[in-house]
Design a protein around this motif. Sequence first.
Motif, PDB file in Angstrom:
ATOM      1  N   LYS A  61       0.831  -1.220   0.000  1.00 14.62           N
ATOM      2  CA  LYS A  61       0.000   0.000   0.000  1.00 14.62           C
ATOM      3  C   LYS A  61       0.861   1.264   0.000  1.00 14.62           C
ATOM      4  N   ARG A  62       2.095   1.124  -0.466  1.00 14.82           N
ATOM      5  CA  ARG A  62       2.979   2.271  -0.601  1.00 14.82           C
ATOM      6  C   ARG A  62       3.180   2.561  -2.082  1.00 14.82           C
ATOM      7  N   HIS A  63       3.549   3.767  -2.376  1.00 18.06           N
ATOM      8  CA  HIS A  63       3.745   4.127  -3.766  1.00 18.06           C
ATOM      9  C   HIS A  63       5.062   3.558  -4.289  1.00 18.06           C
ATOM     10  N   VAL A  64       5.018   3.137  -5.538  1.00 15.24           N
ATOM     11  CA  VAL A  64       6.138   2.434  -6.149  1.00 15.24           C
ATOM     12  C   VAL A  64       6.514   3.147  -7.449  1.00 15.24           C
ATOM     13  N   VAL A  65       7.816   3.310  -7.665  1.00 13.75           N
ATOM     14  CA  VAL A  65       8.317   3.942  -8.893  1.00 13.75           C
ATOM     15  C   VAL A  65       9.398   3.050  -9.484  1.00 13.75           C
ATOM     16  N   SER A  66       9.265   2.674 -10.751  1.00 11.21           N
ATOM     17  CA  SER A  66      10.333   1.961 -11.449  1.00 11.21           C
ATOM     18  C   SER A  66      11.069   2.942 -12.358  1.00 11.21           C
ATOM     19  N   VAL A  67      12.352   2.718 -12.517  1.00 11.25           N
ATOM     20  CA  VAL A  67      13.228   3.711 -13.141  1.00 11.25           C
ATOM     21  C   VAL A  67      14.056   3.068 -14.255  1.00 11.25           C
ATOM     22  N   ASP A  68      14.235   3.790 -15.354  1.00 11.74           N
ATOM     23  CA  ASP A  68      15.253   3.447 -16.340  1.00 11.74           C
ATOM     24  C   ASP A  68      16.538   4.166 -15.947  1.00 11.74           C
ATOM     25  N   LEU A  69      17.576   3.420 -15.597  1.00 10.18           N
ATOM     26  CA  LEU A  69      18.862   4.039 -15.301  1.00 10.18           C
ATOM     27  C   LEU A  69      19.477   4.603 -16.581  1.00 10.18           C
ATOM     28  N   ARG A  70      20.403   5.538 -16.441  1.00 12.68           N
ATOM     29  CA  ARG A  70      21.029   6.157 -17.617  1.00 12.68           C
ATOM     30  C   ARG A  70      21.600   5.086 -18.549  1.00 12.68           C
ATOM     31  N   ASN A  71      21.585   5.395 -19.821  1.00 12.75           N
ATOM     32  CA  ASN A  71      22.076   4.488 -20.862  1.00 12.75           C
ATOM     33  C   ASN A  71      21.247   3.216 -20.992  1.00 12.75           C
ATOM     34  N   HIS A  72      20.022   3.241 -20.471  1.00 11.54           N
ATOM     35  CA  HIS A  72      19.099   2.115 -20.561  1.00 11.54           C
ATOM     36  C   HIS A  72      17.684   2.617 -20.828  1.00 11.54           C
ATOM     37  N   GLY A  73      16.875   1.751 -21.442  1.00 12.50           N
ATOM     38  CA  GLY A  73      15.456   2.050 -21.625  1.00 12.50           C
ATOM     39  C   GLY A  73      15.212   3.371 -22.322  1.00 12.50           C
ATOM     40  N   ASP A  74      14.319   4.178 -21.720  1.00  8.63           N
ATOM     41  CA  ASP A  74      13.964   5.482 -22.300  1.00  8.63           C
ATOM     42  C   ASP A  74      14.752   6.634 -21.691  1.00  8.63           C
ATOM     43  N   SER A  75      15.721   6.327 -20.832  1.00 10.50           N
ATOM     44  CA  SER A  75      16.538   7.384 -20.226  1.00 10.50           C
ATOM     45  C   SER A  75      17.652   7.815 -21.176  1.00 10.50           C
ATOM     46  N   PRO A  76      18.220   9.002 -20.950  1.00  6.73           N
ATOM     47  CA  PRO A  76      19.222   9.537 -21.883  1.00  6.73           C
ATOM     48  C   PRO A  76      20.472   8.674 -21.984  1.00  6.73           C
ATOM     49  N   HIS A  77      21.065   8.675 -23.186  1.00  2.00           N
ATOM     50  CA  HIS A  77      22.397   8.117 -23.391  1.00  2.00           C
ATOM     51  C   HIS A  77      23.409   9.195 -23.017  1.00  2.00           C
ATOM     52  N   THR A  78      24.364   8.837 -22.187  1.00  4.61           N
ATOM     53  CA  THR A  78      25.386   9.781 -21.725  1.00  4.61           C
ATOM     54  C   THR A  78      26.761   9.211 -22.026  1.00  4.61           C
ATOM     55  N   ASN A  79      27.799   9.989 -21.769  1.00  3.71           N
ATOM     56  CA  ASN A  79      29.159   9.531 -22.064  1.00  3.71           C
ATOM     57  C   ASN A  79      29.865   8.974 -20.837  1.00  3.71           C
ATOM     58  N   SER A  80      29.099   8.660 -19.803  1.00  2.00           N
ATOM     59  CA  SER A  80      29.693   8.107 -18.587  1.00  2.00           C
ATOM     60  C   SER A  80      28.709   7.137 -17.934  1.00  2.00           C
ATOM     61  N   HIS A  81      29.269   6.119 -17.247  1.00  2.00           N
ATOM     62  CA  HIS A  81      28.387   5.162 -16.575  1.00  2.00           C
ATOM     63  C   HIS A  81      29.083   4.618 -15.325  1.00  2.00           C
ATOM     64  N   LYS A  82      29.303   5.511 -14.371  1.00  2.00           N
ATOM     65  CA  LYS A  82      29.879   5.145 -13.086  1.00  2.00           C
ATOM     66  C   LYS A  82      28.772   5.171 -12.033  1.00  2.00           C
ATOM     67  N   TYR A  83      28.986   4.455 -10.932  1.00  2.00           N
ATOM     68  CA  TYR A  83      27.947   4.402  -9.901  1.00  2.00           C
ATOM     69  C   TYR A  83      27.710   5.773  -9.272  1.00  2.00           C
ATOM     70  N   GLU A  84      28.740   6.618  -9.241  1.00  2.00           N
ATOM     71  CA  GLU A  84      28.526   7.987  -8.770  1.00  2.00           C
ATOM     72  C   GLU A  84      27.552   8.718  -9.693  1.00  2.00           C
ATOM     73  N   ASP A  85      27.656   8.464 -11.004  1.00  2.00           N
ATOM     74  CA  ASP A  85      26.735   9.069 -11.974  1.00  2.00           C
ATOM     75  C   ASP A  85      25.310   8.588 -11.731  1.00  2.00           C
ATOM     76  N   LEU A  86      25.161   7.279 -11.570  1.00  2.00           N
ATOM     77  CA  LEU A  86      23.825   6.707 -11.369  1.00  2.00           C
ATOM     78  C   LEU A  86      23.191   7.256 -10.098  1.00  2.00           C
ATOM     79  N   ALA A  87      24.025   7.418  -9.052  1.00  2.00           N
ATOM     80  CA  ALA A  87      23.510   7.959  -7.788  1.00  2.00           C
ATOM     81  C   ALA A  87      23.037   9.403  -7.962  1.00  2.00           C
TER      82      ALA A  87
END
Length: 244
Positions: A61-87
């Motif tokens: 009964k809590r709200h739920v959000v699913s996410v496309d991480l960068r460089n995946h799905g409908d999220s933007p393609h970027t020139n970096s993919h480090k965990y600091e970026d994802l955070a």
Amino acid sequence: MTNIVRCKANFKFSSKTAANLSYKIYGESHFEEPTILLLHGLLGSKKHWDSIGKTILNVTKRHVVSVDLRNHGDSPHTNSHKYEDLAEDILKLLDKLSINRVSFVGHSMGGRAAMAVSLLAPEKVAGLLVLDISPISNSKQLTDYLPNVLEAMRKVNFKKEIKVNAAKQKAKKELENIIKEDNLMRAVLSNVKMKPDRTIGWACNVDILIKHFKYIASFPENMKRKRYYGPTLFIGGQLSEYLP
């Protein structure tokens, strides 16, 4: 699970480098905290959570959000993919949705992204549920096999394809000598999409995932001295090589 008072963090994300992530909300738009955020693994997308997201909504009964991480799905393609970026991307999304505290469910790469957020901004994180990964473990599938899969994906030429289904069949035929697992093949083929310019290609940013794979396969050294003391649960299958 552990439950210890969490510390405050001084981390500030950079709005200039953070990507605007694509997301899907399950339930009403008004959030009751803590919201549950679902983060997929490498080559996944938010749509892979549809069934589980609806179930979590109905059970908690809590709200739920699913996410496309960068460089995946409908999220933007970027020139970096480090965990600091994802955070940074995730923290930007939390600000955008006015979410003050969040509980994470993260699979594989998404689990490490959730851990990175918890270490950089622990006051934002109510708890972590991490699936089939840890900050310290790797397997041959992650370090050796998946880079070969990505290289094989890069070699697939979709230029003559005009329909997605035909493109998926072409990709499957070219990849079946490399990919033997049905689940992985389905995940890879789910990345075949029609782009805005009406050409067919990969939804994920294959070139950057290859270039930055060393960052995906390891947890950031600069986070290993940080601590998150909130509720945390790691879950893995009995035969999983991803958890020590």
